[in-house]
Motif scaffolding. Structure first.
Motif, PDB file in Angstrom:
ATOM      1  N   PRO A 113       0.812  -1.215   0.000  1.00 26.20           N
ATOM      2  CA  PRO A 113       0.000   0.000   0.000  1.00 26.20           C
ATOM      3  C   PRO A 113       0.851   1.272   0.000  1.00 26.20           C
ATOM      4  N   LEU A 114       0.354   2.273  -0.712  1.00 26.15           N
ATOM      5  CA  LEU A 114       0.928   3.616  -0.662  1.00 26.15           C
ATOM      6  C   LEU A 114       0.282   4.331   0.528  1.00 26.15           C
ATOM      7  N   LEU A 115       1.096   4.855   1.429  1.00 25.81           N
ATOM      8  CA  LEU A 115       0.557   5.553   2.598  1.00 25.81           C
ATOM      9  C   LEU A 115       0.454   7.049   2.311  1.00 25.81           C
ATOM     10  N   VAL A 116      -0.762   7.568   2.409  1.00 20.51           N
ATOM     11  CA  VAL A 116      -1.010   9.004   2.246  1.00 20.51           C
ATOM     12  C   VAL A 116      -1.649   9.526   3.528  1.00 20.51           C
ATOM     13  N   LYS A 117      -1.684  10.845   3.655  1.00 23.63           N
ATOM     14  CA  LYS A 117      -2.222  11.441   4.879  1.00 23.63           C
ATOM     15  C   LYS A 117      -3.426  12.335   4.597  1.00 23.63           C
ATOM     16  N   GLU A 118      -4.323  12.362   5.573  1.00 21.63           N
ATOM     17  CA  GLU A 118      -5.460  13.283   5.556  1.00 21.63           C
ATOM     18  C   GLU A 118      -5.592  13.862   6.954  1.00 21.63           C
ATOM     19  N   ASN A 119      -5.340  15.155   7.068  1.00 20.85           N
ATOM     20  CA  ASN A 119      -5.365  15.809   8.381  1.00 20.85           C
ATOM     21  C   ASN A 119      -4.541  15.024   9.410  1.00 20.85           C
ATOM     22  N   GLY A 120      -3.368  14.562   8.968  1.00 14.68           N
ATOM     23  CA  GLY A 120      -2.449  13.871   9.856  1.00 14.68           C
ATOM     24  C   GLY A 120      -2.714  12.392  10.055  1.00 14.68           C
ATOM     25  N   VAL A 121      -3.830  11.896   9.533  1.00 16.08           N
ATOM     26  CA  VAL A 121      -4.185  10.478   9.663  1.00 16.08           C
ATOM     27  C   VAL A 121      -3.745   9.744   8.397  1.00 16.08           C
ATOM     28  N   GLN A 122      -3.221   8.540   8.566  1.00 16.06           N
ATOM     29  CA  GLN A 122      -2.715   7.787   7.418  1.00 16.06           C
ATOM     30  C   GLN A 122      -3.793   6.910   6.789  1.00 16.06           C
ATOM     31  N   PHE A 123      -3.722   6.814   5.457  1.00 16.17           N
ATOM     32  CA  PHE A 123      -4.553   5.878   4.716  1.00 16.17           C
ATOM     33  C   PHE A 123      -3.659   4.996   3.851  1.00 16.17           C
ATOM     34  N   ALA A 124      -3.952   3.711   3.846  1.00 15.46           N
ATOM     35  CA  ALA A 124      -3.291   2.790   2.924  1.00 15.46           C
ATOM     36  C   ALA A 124      -4.131   2.717   1.658  1.00 15.46           C
ATOM     37  N   VAL A 125      -3.545   3.133   0.520  1.00 12.52           N
ATOM     38  CA  VAL A 125      -4.296   3.128  -0.732  1.00 12.52           C
ATOM     39  C   VAL A 125      -3.599   2.251  -1.769  1.00 12.52           C
ATOM     40  N   TYR A 126      -4.406   1.761  -2.702  1.00  7.02           N
ATOM     41  CA  TYR A 126      -3.932   0.873  -3.768  1.00  7.02           C
ATOM     42  C   TYR A 126      -4.413   1.453  -5.097  1.00  7.02           C
ATOM     43  N   LEU A 127      -3.550   2.153  -5.790  1.00  9.77           N
ATOM     44  CA  LEU A 127      -3.937   2.820  -7.032  1.00  9.77           C
ATOM     45  C   LEU A 127      -4.106   1.825  -8.174  1.00  9.77           C
ATOM     46  N   ASN A 128      -3.630   0.598  -7.981  1.00  8.76           N
ATOM     47  CA  ASN A 128      -3.644  -0.431  -9.025  1.00  8.76           C
ATOM     48  C   ASN A 128      -4.708  -1.497  -8.804  1.00  8.76           C
ATOM     49  N   ASP A 129      -5.657  -1.234  -7.921  1.00  2.69           N
ATOM     50  CA  ASP A 129      -6.568  -2.294  -7.461  1.00  2.69           C
ATOM     51  C   ASP A 129      -8.012  -2.021  -7.871  1.00  2.69           C
ATOM     52  N   GLY A 130      -8.228  -1.864  -9.178  1.00  3.06           N
ATOM     53  CA  GLY A 130      -9.599  -1.693  -9.653  1.00  3.06           C
ATOM     54  C   GLY A 130     -10.156  -0.301  -9.404  1.00  3.06           C
ATOM     55  N   ALA A 131     -11.488  -0.219  -9.394  1.00  4.72           N
ATOM     56  CA  ALA A 131     -12.154   1.083  -9.381  1.00  4.72           C
ATOM     57  C   ALA A 131     -11.926   1.883  -8.104  1.00  4.72           C
ATOM     58  N   MET A 132     -11.866   1.204  -6.952  1.00  2.11           N
ATOM     59  CA  MET A 132     -11.762   1.891  -5.671  1.00  2.11           C
ATOM     60  C   MET A 132     -10.352   1.761  -5.111  1.00  2.11           C
ATOM     61  N   VAL A 133      -9.766   2.864  -4.702  1.00  3.08           N
ATOM     62  CA  VAL A 133      -8.372   2.803  -4.223  1.00  3.08           C
ATOM     63  C   VAL A 133      -8.272   2.612  -2.717  1.00  3.08           C
ATOM     64  N   GLY A 134      -9.383   2.844  -1.987  1.00  2.00           N
ATOM     65  CA  GLY A 134      -9.340   2.595  -0.547  1.00  2.00           C
ATOM     66  C   GLY A 134      -9.879   3.698   0.327  1.00  2.00           C
ATOM     67  N   VAL A 135     -10.190   4.859  -0.246  1.00  9.36           N
ATOM     68  CA  VAL A 135     -10.741   5.950   0.561  1.00  9.36           C
ATOM     69  C   VAL A 135     -11.521   6.901  -0.349  1.00  9.36           C
ATOM     70  N   PHE A 136     -12.621   7.446   0.176  1.00 10.56           N
ATOM     71  CA  PHE A 136     -13.394   8.458  -0.542  1.00 10.56           C
ATOM     72  C   PHE A 136     -12.957   9.836  -0.042  1.00 10.56           C
ATOM     73  N   LEU A 137     -12.330  10.600  -0.917  1.00  8.04           N
ATOM     74  CA  LEU A 137     -11.707  11.865  -0.511  1.00  8.04           C
ATOM     75  C   LEU A 137     -12.717  12.969  -0.204  1.00  8.04           C
ATOM     76  N   ASP A 138     -13.956  12.820  -0.647  1.00  9.35           N
ATOM     77  CA  ASP A 138     -14.927  13.917  -0.468  1.00  9.35           C
ATOM     78  C   ASP A 138     -15.408  14.068   0.978  1.00  9.35           C
ATOM     79  N   GLN A 139     -15.105  13.094   1.844  1.00 11.06           N
ATOM     80  CA  GLN A 139     -15.577  13.147   3.235  1.00 11.06           C
ATOM     81  C   GLN A 139     -14.507  13.699   4.196  1.00 11.06           C
ATOM     82  N   ARG A 140     -13.484  14.321   3.695  1.00 14.59           N
ATOM     83  CA  ARG A 140     -12.367  14.773   4.526  1.00 14.59           C
ATOM     84  C   ARG A 140     -12.814  15.687   5.668  1.00 14.59           C
ATOM     85  N   ASP A 141     -13.609  16.693   5.373  1.00 14.23           N
ATOM     86  CA  ASP A 141     -14.043  17.638   6.409  1.00 14.23           C
ATOM     87  C   ASP A 141     -14.938  16.967   7.447  1.00 14.23           C
ATOM     88  N   VAL A 142     -15.732  16.001   6.989  1.00 14.09           N
ATOM     89  CA  VAL A 142     -16.639  15.290   7.898  1.00 14.09           C
ATOM     90  C   VAL A 142     -15.836  14.414   8.858  1.00 14.09           C
TER      91      VAL A 142
END
Length: 397
Positions: A182-211
């Motif tokens: 997994p590629l580790l990225v951050k959102e407001n200091g929290v880590q997400f493991a994402v897979y850019l090569n794994d079909g339609a969904m990479v592992g997180v929906f970015l539109d819910q960041r503020d929520v």
């Protein structure tokens, strides 16, 4: 080179396009039968052949393509895409400079001036989503433009070519140096493991960041939290980091269990101390009611459409009933985070669903706050459907 064709608009639709509406609607054009090849440049004119705007033909569930420019003599070439992508980059400069958030929406379709394409950023790696064969014919222009404007570690793509916007299976990698997953990225200091090569969904929906940030910073502390339709457990991770006493994540997909465990682990949380349930969410409501389970906070974020063995869910017709079940398992003075990405109704209608659910449940409520899309998900006032996200924090009682 993309061929150009003149297409006439029915008179009653002309004012809508002249005001900047970007979607080329099938029902609005007179000689649509002449359109054969997706990617054709459309020169939109009125019934007197007066120029209105220029766009491209690309079938997707929303229509027949998108308008790109109101300038009659502007060419749709690499320079055009460079201009749009550079403006998108400038609009998101603050995101590029924020080390606490390394994943965000870089280019948001018609909001950034090119309907049918979105580009997401994951710590220097870019994922392009193509929503029609029409926009895909401009792939070379788009990739050249992207490389001219920003420093690219790699580019991946997701093809969503069928008319329902579904993912077309293919090799996702386009160019660059592939990261280790997994590629580790951050959102407001929290880590997400994402897979850019794994079909339609990479592992997180970015539109819910503020929520997610709001749940962590203002609502989670000391709470027993239920996360319904949990996907990879992003809401649960933020709740746990915000001091929730326990999180329960429920999703039908078998892979949600290892994916959610992984998101907890990359943030230093023991998944064994959280509750991760693989179950039909609609059955879980009945199970929770039967077992008299109650939660201080329930996060309700269903897809617009969902299908299980015995039930087909549509947000437009079923969300109110889903809320009624949620109310039953929410503690008095507890919080319900009601969310929908359904674009067929607006926030006003969504609040009517909320009001109806509480009235039919004979319960009082008050709305604490509400959210729509974050600023990187740029939208335009001429296309209200583009601002699809509606999230309401509701206090029961």
């Amino acid at each position: 080179m993309n061929v150009e064709m003149q297409i006439q608009v029915k008179a009653k639709f002309v004012p809508k396009y002249e005001k900047g509406y970007p979607l080329i609607m099938k029902e609005s054009i007179l000689n649509g039968q002449d359109l054969q090849d997706e990617g054709t440049i459309i020169r939109l004119v009125d019934e007197r052949n007066h120029f209105i705007a220029k766009g491209y033909f690309g079938k997707q569930n929303k229509g027949y393509g998108w308008l790109l420019t109101r300038s009659e003599h502007e060419s749709i070439n690499t320079e055009f895409f460079v201009k749009k992508i550079r403006q998108a980059f400038q609009n998101r400069q603050a995101f590029f400079e924020n080390p606490e958030t390394t994943a965000f929406r870089f280019f948001n379709g018609e909001g950034d001036g090119i309907g049918g394409i979105i580009i997401d950023y994951y710590d220097g790696h870019y994922v392009i989503n193509w929503y029609s064969k029409g926009i895909y014919t401009f792939k070379e222009h788009v990739i050249n433009a992207l490389q001219q404007v920003v420093k690219v570690k790699s580019i991946y793509e997701k093809k969503r070519f069928d008319t329902k916007g579904q993912y077309v299976e293919d090799d996702d990698f386009v160019l660059g140096e592939q990261p280790e997953f997994p590629l580790l990225v951050k959102e407001n200091g929290v880590q997400f493991a994402v897979y850019l090569n794994d079909g339609a969904m990479v592992g997180v929906f970015l539109d819910q960041r503020d929520v997610r940030r709001t749940i962590r910073d203002q609502y989670a502390k000391g709470k027993n939290v239920l996360n319904m339709f949990s996907y990879t457990g992003a809401f649960s991770v933020f709740a746990a980091l915000g001091g929730a006493t326990k999180t329960t994540s429920v999703d039908l997909a078998n892979r949600s269990l290892p994916k959610t465990e992984e998101q907890f682990r990359v943030n230093g949380i023991d998944p064994d101390k959280q509750n991760i349930v693989v179950m039909d969410v609609f059955h879980y409501f009945k199970y929770a009611i039967k077992k008299n389970l109650r939660f201080d906070m329930v996060i309700l974020d269903p897809p617009s459409f969902a299908k299980s063995k015995k039930f087909t869910f549509s947000a437009a017709k079923d969300y109110q009933n889903l809320l009624k079940e949620t109310i039953q398992i929410t503690e008095d003075h507890g919080i319900i985070v009601a969310s929908t990405n359904c674009s067929t109704f607006d926030m006003k209608k969504f609040k009517q669903f909320i009001d109806g659910a509480f009235r039919e449940s004979n319960e009082r409520y008050r709305i604490r706050e509400q959210f729509s899309l974050p600023e990187d998900f740029k939208t335009i006032s001429e296309f209200k459907e583009g601002n699809y996200l509606k999230v309401v924090f509701i206090q029961k009682g």
